[in-house]
Design a protein around this motif. Structure first.
Motif, PDB file in Angstrom:
ATOM      1  N   ALA A 170     -13.878  -7.127  52.708  1.00 39.25           N
ATOM      2  CA  ALA A 170     -14.724  -7.167  53.906  1.00 39.25           C
ATOM      3  C   ALA A 170     -16.186  -6.958  53.536  1.00 39.25           C
ATOM      4  CB  ALA A 170     -14.265  -6.105  54.896  1.00 39.25           C
ATOM      5  N   LYS A 221     -10.522   6.479  52.083  1.00 43.97           N
ATOM      6  CA  LYS A 221     -11.506   6.451  53.151  1.00 43.97           C
ATOM      7  C   LYS A 221     -10.886   5.661  54.290  1.00 43.97           C
ATOM      8  CE  LYS A 221     -15.514   4.230  53.330  1.00 43.97           C
ATOM      9  NZ  LYS A 221     -16.525   3.418  52.693  1.00 43.97           N
ATOM     10  N   ASP A 222     -10.945   6.233  55.486  1.00 45.78           N
ATOM     11  CA  ASP A 222     -10.453   5.478  56.632  1.00 45.78           C
ATOM     12  C   ASP A 222     -11.244   4.192  56.767  1.00 45.78           C
ATOM     13  OD1 ASP A 222      -8.386   7.000  57.672  1.00 45.78           O
ATOM     14  OD2 ASP A 222      -9.723   8.279  58.837  1.00 45.78           O
ATOM     15  N   TRP A 223     -10.587   3.111  57.155  1.00 45.62           N
ATOM     16  CA  TRP A 223     -11.302   1.894  57.532  1.00 45.62           C
ATOM     17  C   TRP A 223     -12.181   2.203  58.746  1.00 45.62           C
ATOM     18  CZ3 TRP A 223      -6.249  -1.433  57.554  1.00 45.62           C
ATOM     19  CH2 TRP A 223      -6.044  -1.965  56.278  1.00 45.62           C
ATOM     20  N   PRO A 224     -13.251   1.415  58.963  1.00 41.58           N
ATOM     21  CA  PRO A 224     -14.103   1.673  60.131  1.00 41.58           C
ATOM     22  C   PRO A 224     -13.287   1.640  61.429  1.00 41.58           C
ATOM     23  CG  PRO A 224     -15.113   0.021  58.717  1.00 41.58           C
ATOM     24  CD  PRO A 224     -13.748   0.299  58.155  1.00 41.58           C
ATOM     25  N   ALA A 264     -10.629  -3.154  58.445  1.00 42.12           N
ATOM     26  CA  ALA A 264     -11.676  -3.397  57.447  1.00 42.12           C
ATOM     27  C   ALA A 264     -12.778  -4.294  58.005  1.00 42.12           C
ATOM     28  CB  ALA A 264     -11.065  -4.024  56.193  1.00 42.12           C
ATOM     29  N   HIS A 301      -8.346   1.148  63.629  1.00 38.32           N
ATOM     30  CA  HIS A 301      -9.057   1.070  62.344  1.00 38.32           C
ATOM     31  C   HIS A 301      -8.819  -0.301  61.731  1.00 38.32           C
ATOM     32  CE1 HIS A 301     -10.413   5.214  61.682  1.00 38.32           C
ATOM     33  NE2 HIS A 301      -9.338   5.577  62.374  1.00 38.32           N
ATOM     34  N   ALA A 340      -8.766  -4.486  50.927  1.00 40.91           N
ATOM     35  CA  ALA A 340      -9.207  -5.080  52.187  1.00 40.91           C
ATOM     36  C   ALA A 340     -10.650  -4.687  52.480  1.00 40.91           C
ATOM     37  CB  ALA A 340      -8.295  -4.633  53.324  1.00 40.91           C
ATOM     38  N   MET A 341     -10.987  -3.435  52.189  1.00 45.07           N
ATOM     39  CA  MET A 341     -12.344  -2.954  52.444  1.00 45.07           C
ATOM     40  C   MET A 341     -13.333  -3.664  51.511  1.00 45.07           C
ATOM     41  SD  MET A 341     -13.389  -0.946  54.736  1.00 45.07           S
ATOM     42  CE  MET A 341     -15.065  -1.453  55.035  1.00 45.07           C
ATOM     43  N   ARG A 349      -5.447  -1.008  51.191  1.00 41.99           N
ATOM     44  CA  ARG A 349      -6.569  -0.625  52.062  1.00 41.99           C
ATOM     45  C   ARG A 349      -7.901  -0.751  51.325  1.00 41.99           C
ATOM     46  NH1 ARG A 349      -2.702   2.999  53.378  1.00 41.99           N
ATOM     47  NH2 ARG A 349      -3.620   4.748  52.262  1.00 41.99           N
ATOM     48  N   ARG A 374      -8.608  11.048  61.139  1.00 38.17           N
ATOM     49  CA  ARG A 374      -7.215  10.618  61.063  1.00 38.17           C
ATOM     50  C   ARG A 374      -6.648  10.923  59.678  1.00 38.17           C
ATOM     51  NH1 ARG A 374      -4.589   5.184  63.291  1.00 38.17           N
ATOM     52  NH2 ARG A 374      -6.240   5.474  64.805  1.00 38.17           N
ATOM     53  N   GLU A 375      -7.419  10.536  58.662  1.00 35.13           N
ATOM     54  CA  GLU A 375      -6.917  10.721  57.307  1.00 35.13           C
ATOM     55  C   GLU A 375      -6.692  12.202  56.987  1.00 35.13           C
ATOM     56  OE1 GLU A 375      -8.708   8.481  54.251  1.00 35.13           O
ATOM     57  OE2 GLU A 375      -7.077   9.112  52.950  1.00 35.13           O
TER      58      GLU A 375
END
Lengths: 344, 95
Positions: A335, B4-7, B30, B28, A331-332, A328, A125-126
């Motif tokens: 998590a 980086k894309d979230w999972p 987190a 997607h 948030a990662m 983003r 996607r990215e």
């Protein structure tokens, strides 16, 4: 019949071949045979209208074409939020504002369905979003035109979503399963988009002279770009025939454009709007309208990045990505911290 | 500028009480909680669901389509598992 490749004899035979110089030749021959069989099985599925699903074997070119088409479609939904987002804070009343907001949210959702379908093909996607930001991937040219007045919200919903529906309804039967399923959801949601746009036009046409002029002006500006949404004429379209053979597309660009004109002209007449085309004429013989030639120079100019808003749209998308990056990342990180705490 | 894309998470939705959760697409996020919230925004804007499951896509193990024939062959050859395999006299009525 037992599978010969699993019985003992071919195993010994393979052992023998491993020591033989002809191994390379024979394996490449076997691979070719295998490929031809896979391709034949793929074509049989298409013939019988059996949907292709993510883990099924498919030709590389089919996969690439789908990734290109679905990602462009997704980018169009996302960029398509910008011209209408422009009017949310200036909607004439609360009802219109709530409706426009819901419509723009739908476009975001449609972009998500499509990116999700595209990811089932193994695309990132990215990466595809970055490709758009770098000008390597396209989106619908219609969104490179500015929305100057409130009437443009009417014209966009009525014409742009109308043209999109014309394009998208046949895609509900496209050969790739996840794409077809995304399109079913999108088409279901899209029908309110066109109706709310037409309703805006109807309201304006029942209003003051100034409001009528505003509606006519919006139609004048959006009519030709809406016809361009169906892409180049069949004679010029490079991808059309292959996509039709693969049953990705079900109608050619010109067929869809004709359907759109035939459906839309009576809607304009009904509320007193004039289609800005002196050559528009009912043709009883073909049971459809004849219409003037599209300005293809303008079309190719906008497609190649020189439309009135190309730079502005890409800039807005790029900024949205960059400015949202820290959220983003945070948030990662959050998590991962939570996960680590749980594990210890 | 590349992050980086979230999972990726697969989304399953129960449309109403009494029905199974059904796969609707992916999203997607987190973490799992965010995946549920994003799934709500993307897949239930018109009250399509009353319950959501999310599963990380990397945790899904799927059968191989190229081996589908062999995998499902045992069911194909056992037609006696279907009621239509059996002959009963016409007079018996509904059975």
């Amino acid at each position: 019949m037992p599978d010969p490749s699993r019985s003992g004899f071919p195993f010994l035979y393979r052992k023998f071949l491993q020591n033989s110089l002809s191994l390379k030749f024979i394996t490449s021959y076997m691979e070719e045979q295998n490929l031809a069989e896979l391709e034949a099985a793929f074509n049989r599925k298409l013939e019988k209208d059996v949907r292709i699903e993510p883990k099924d074997w498919m030709p590389d070119a089919y996969r690439k074409t789908l990734i290109r088409q679905i990602s462009q479609h997704a980018h169009s939904e996302i960029v398509g939020m910008l011209p209408e987002g422009n009017w949310i804070t200036r909607a004439p009343n609360l009802r219109r504002k709530a409706v426009l907001l819901a419509k723009v949210q739908d476009e975001a959702g449609h972009g998500q369905y499509l990116y999700s379908a595209m990811e089932t093909l193994g695309a990132s996607r990215e990466q595809t979003i970055d490709d758009m930001h770098e000008g390597k991937a396209k989106y619908s040219s219609i969104f490179n035109y500015p929305t100057l007045t409130w009437a443009d919200m009417g014209a966009v919903g009525w014409l742009v979503d109308g043209a999109a529906i014309m394009n998208q309804v046949p895609l509900c039967r496209t050969s790739y399963g996840p794409y077809a399923r995304a399109m079913v959801r999108i088409c279901k949601e899209e029908s309110f988009h066109q109706r709310q746009g037409y309703e805006i036009m109807c309201t304006l046409m029942k209003g003051t002279e100034l409001q009528k002029e505003m509606a006519q002006d919006a139609l004048n500006r959006f009519w030709w770009p809406a016809l361009m949404m169906f892409g180049p004429s069949d004679a010029e379209s490079t991808h059309s025939q292959q996509s039709i053979d693969w049953k990705i597309k079900r109608h050619t660009n010109d067929e869809l454009r004709q359907m759109f004109v035939d459906a839309t002209v009576p809607q304009a007449e009904l509320i007193g709007l004039t289609i800005p085309d002196p050559n528009l004429k009912w043709n009883a013989e073909k049971g459809g309208y004849d219409f003037g030639e599209i300005d293809w120079t303008e079309f190719w100019q906008v497609v190649s990045g020189n439309g009135p808003c190309n730079a502005e749209r890409i800039e807005a998308r790029r900024k949205a990505k960059e400015n949202g990056m820290w959220v983003r990342e945070a948030a990662m990180a959050h998590a991962e911290k939570k996960k680590a705490r749980k594990a210890s | 500028m590349t992050g980086k894309d979230w999972p990726l998470w697969e989304v399953f939705i129960r449309s109403k009480q009494g029905l199974n959760h059904k796969h609707v697409g992916s999203i997607h996020a987190a973490d799992a909680q965010m995946a549920v919230e994003n799934a709500r925004d993307v897949y239930t804007r018109r009250s399509e669901g009353i319950s959501i499951w999310v599963v990380e896509s990397s945790q899904v193990f799927a059968s191989d389509p190229s081996e589908a024939d062999a995998l499902f062959e045992p069911a194909d050859s056992k037609i006696y598992r279907h009621p239509t395999f059996y002959e009963v006299p016409d007079g018996v009525g509904h059975m």
